[in-house]
Design a protein around this motif. Sequence first.
Motif, PDB file in Angstrom:
ATOM      1  N   GLY A 114       0.790  -1.224   0.000  1.00 50.86           N
ATOM      2  CA  GLY A 114       0.000   0.000   0.000  1.00 50.86           C
ATOM      3  C   GLY A 114       0.817   1.266   0.000  1.00 50.86           C
ATOM      4  O   GLY A 114       0.287   2.362   0.195  1.00 50.86           O
ATOM      5  N   GLY A 115       2.141   1.146  -0.214  1.00 47.56           N
ATOM      6  CA  GLY A 115       3.004   2.311  -0.192  1.00 47.56           C
ATOM      7  C   GLY A 115       2.917   3.132  -1.466  1.00 47.56           C
ATOM      8  O   GLY A 115       2.209   2.791  -2.420  1.00 47.56           O
ATOM      9  N   ARG A 116       3.677   4.210  -1.480  1.00 49.69           N
ATOM     10  CA  ARG A 116       3.669   5.132  -2.615  1.00 49.69           C
ATOM     11  C   ARG A 116       5.087   5.451  -3.061  1.00 49.69           C
ATOM     12  O   ARG A 116       6.054   5.245  -2.327  1.00 49.69           O
ATOM     13  CB  ARG A 116       2.973   6.447  -2.233  1.00 49.69           C
ATOM     14  N   ILE A 117       5.183   5.993  -4.282  1.00 49.18           N
ATOM     15  CA  ILE A 117       6.424   6.557  -4.787  1.00 49.18           C
ATOM     16  C   ILE A 117       6.391   8.050  -4.500  1.00 49.18           C
ATOM     17  O   ILE A 117       5.395   8.715  -4.785  1.00 49.18           O
ATOM     18  CB  ILE A 117       6.575   6.309  -6.300  1.00 49.18           C
ATOM     19  N   TYR A 118       7.462   8.584  -3.950  1.00 46.86           N
ATOM     20  CA  TYR A 118       7.516   9.998  -3.592  1.00 46.86           C
ATOM     21  C   TYR A 118       8.437  10.743  -4.559  1.00 46.86           C
ATOM     22  O   TYR A 118       9.579  10.345  -4.785  1.00 46.86           O
ATOM     23  CB  TYR A 118       8.002  10.163  -2.151  1.00 46.86           C
ATOM     24  N   VAL A 119       7.883  11.829  -5.138  1.00 46.47           N
ATOM     25  CA  VAL A 119       8.615  12.633  -6.119  1.00 46.47           C
ATOM     26  C   VAL A 119       8.495  14.104  -5.716  1.00 46.47           C
ATOM     27  O   VAL A 119       7.438  14.537  -5.229  1.00 46.47           O
ATOM     28  CB  VAL A 119       8.056  12.444  -7.546  1.00 46.47           C
ATOM     29  N   ALA A 120       9.555  14.859  -5.921  1.00 45.88           N
ATOM     30  CA  ALA A 120       9.559  16.287  -5.594  1.00 45.88           C
ATOM     31  C   ALA A 120      10.019  17.087  -6.800  1.00 45.88           C
ATOM     32  O   ALA A 120      10.851  16.629  -7.589  1.00 45.88           O
ATOM     33  CB  ALA A 120      10.471  16.577  -4.402  1.00 45.88           C
ATOM     34  N   SER A 121       9.467  18.281  -6.949  1.00 43.94           N
ATOM     35  CA  SER A 121       9.924  19.223  -7.967  1.00 43.94           C
ATOM     36  C   SER A 121      10.241  20.545  -7.287  1.00 43.94           C
ATOM     37  O   SER A 121       9.538  20.964  -6.362  1.00 43.94           O
ATOM     38  CB  SER A 121       8.866  19.415  -9.065  1.00 43.94           C
ATOM     39  N   VAL A 122      11.290  21.206  -7.749  1.00 43.95           N
ATOM     40  CA  VAL A 122      11.807  22.404  -7.082  1.00 43.95           C
ATOM     41  C   VAL A 122      11.879  23.550  -8.088  1.00 43.95           C
ATOM     42  O   VAL A 122      12.417  23.396  -9.185  1.00 43.95           O
ATOM     43  CB  VAL A 122      13.200  22.154  -6.466  1.00 43.95           C
ATOM     44  N   SER A 123      11.368  24.716  -7.699  1.00 45.27           N
ATOM     45  CA  SER A 123      11.395  25.889  -8.566  1.00 45.27           C
ATOM     46  C   SER A 123      12.724  26.624  -8.451  1.00 45.27           C
ATOM     47  O   SER A 123      13.377  26.587  -7.398  1.00 45.27           O
ATOM     48  CB  SER A 123      10.252  26.844  -8.188  1.00 45.27           C
ATOM     49  N   PRO A 124      13.157  27.309  -9.500  1.00 50.65           N
ATOM     50  CA  PRO A 124      14.419  28.074  -9.431  1.00 50.65           C
ATOM     51  C   PRO A 124      14.333  29.239  -8.453  1.00 50.65           C
ATOM     52  O   PRO A 124      15.347  29.636  -7.871  1.00 50.65           O
ATOM     53  CB  PRO A 124      14.624  28.555 -10.870  1.00 50.65           C
ATOM     54  N   GLN A 125      13.138  29.809  -8.252  1.00 51.15           N
ATOM     55  CA  GLN A 125      12.992  30.917  -7.298  1.00 51.15           C
ATOM     56  C   GLN A 125      13.235  30.436  -5.867  1.00 51.15           C
ATOM     57  O   GLN A 125      13.831  31.159  -5.056  1.00 51.15           O
ATOM     58  CB  GLN A 125      11.605  31.546  -7.417  1.00 51.15           C
ATOM     59  N   SER A 126      12.780  29.217  -5.553  1.00 52.59           N
ATOM     60  CA  SER A 126      13.040  28.669  -4.227  1.00 52.59           C
ATOM     61  C   SER A 126      14.524  28.385  -4.043  1.00 52.59           C
ATOM     62  O   SER A 126      15.083  28.626  -2.957  1.00 52.59           O
ATOM     63  CB  SER A 126      12.221  27.385  -4.022  1.00 52.59           C
ATOM     64  N   ARG A 127      15.162  27.879  -5.070  1.00 52.99           N
ATOM     65  CA  ARG A 127      16.601  27.650  -4.973  1.00 52.99           C
ATOM     66  C   ARG A 127      17.339  28.969  -4.768  1.00 52.99           C
ATOM     67  O   ARG A 127      18.311  29.034  -4.018  1.00 52.99           O
ATOM     68  CB  ARG A 127      17.115  26.938  -6.232  1.00 52.99           C
TER      69      ARG A 127
END
Length: 583
Positions: A114-127
Amino acid sequence: MSAILSADDLNDFISPGVACIKPVETLPAAKPINSSNEYEVSFNTEAPPADLPPAQISLTDCLACSGCVTSAEAVLVSMQSHAEVLQELDSGPSLRLSGNKAGTGISIENLDSGGRIYVASVSPQSRASIAATFGVSEREAGNMIEHLLSGPKGIKNRAVYRNSFQWVVDTNIAREACLVLGADEVMTSILSGGDKENGVENGVAKKQPSKPILTSSCPGWICYAEKTHPHVLPHLSRLKSPQALMGTLLKTTLSRKLGISPDRIWHVAIMPCFDKKLEASREELTDAVWEGNGTRGVRDVDCVITSKELLMLADSRRVDFAKLPRTPLSARTPFPDAKLDAFLFPQHRRRKNNIPASGTSGGNLYYILQYFASQHQGATVQTTRGRNADVLEYTVTSEAGETLFKAARYYGFRNIQNLVRRLKPVKASRMPGGKPVGSARRPGGKQSGPDFAYVEVMACPGGCTNGGGQIKVDDPVITGREAGAVKPGPQEQKEWLSQVDEAYFSGEDSGEEALSLDNHNDVVDGVSPSYIMSTLAHWAAATGIDLDRLVYTSYREVVSDVGKKAGDTERVIEIAGKIGGGW
């Protein structure tokens, strides 16, 4: 809007009323009927009970009502937070992928758990915000974020199940696609007059937007337009924002390639703006649209946290962000599609944010100007400042001095109000012989504004690096001051913002970006339209979904009954309907 969406100092909480789509209206408990007197008539004069349960209102519900603003949206926005990210990561063992080559040999562990795959996306403004805070380059800040989310010294080091994010992607990649698609949208609108069908179904945009085309990647601006100025909706670009497009790409590809349901993929986006949480909650940005099943589906972006909340995420796991490595992770799991793996994780950066003229909000207008000028030999771009620094007008002229293309940039709500006022259609005067009412006073109801073909609109003055979710100069992580110290003023914040902008434009001149574009002869501002379109075509073919359904979205007018008085008859009908009755 963005800068005030904080739950720290709210003092204007409002409760849902009769006008809200989720009203706190409860009928009094019915009295038992006296069977001994069949002609007894009772009059309901008792007041409703005072101890009513709280109304259950979701963020999507709130967006459907233009009367609930500021605090109501702020409280609901807080539901997407760093605490939700940690709670999700600790909910159970994640799905773990293993494989040695992109697109082949990918295996899934814990599929039955029942688990999930975790994915993240990052904006250049946050960086950029992180980079200015810790005195590093924008690229190094990205590496530190990746170590926090996926590395051995990051948040998984103290997690219950040692869960982390399988992939951390750069939204600049999706932005490249948005730039190319946006230029194509503008060119098509110019050639077709705004009447071309794009073939999207189920309520998604049916026509090209009307001239002038207005950017739609700023959710604060979109909320404002939908709630208060529906006359501008036909002008909005139908393209998804980079955040939304990345969410669609990740969930469609992973669900199709791995043979799992979209709800087994959990996607968090790190953004500079609280309003991006409102965007993530839109029903138009769920799998119901690209699956075509017509029901409320799974979000393409499950959660949005801001730059400031990213540091809160690290603190919650007792991770010293400043000590995270500034070099890339040594290894990563390949994405389960070889072509999309090369697109999402290029060996060399194809486009850098090192051109101040493009602005800090993605460079939509700048790219369109460069693209249009490249189509006309000898064409040049002239810039004219408007009434303030956040209003700029651009003109593309030919070698002979002929005006070929006009565009503008409007940042900040004060300037946006002037723009939408100039786009408002004319209304006939009620007075005999009176002049038409409204900003547009030309025959036929045409707008009185300049003949722009494209306008880049952003809610925040100065652009996205000034988003409400960015780290501010008065944050303790910046000042390190003790309680009671003098609080930095507007001038200090302005100087701090210039440091964030400098970090945003801190691309290294290594020449690497040229290496990845040797096979493309149509490069405009570091982006190859042919490469982008071929990749998008591959994405559509790999998922079996029409490209228009993947990249376009739609908008709707929000109609509110707030402030309108309902008559007794309407009120009785409304209450009767709540208990299954009616007339």
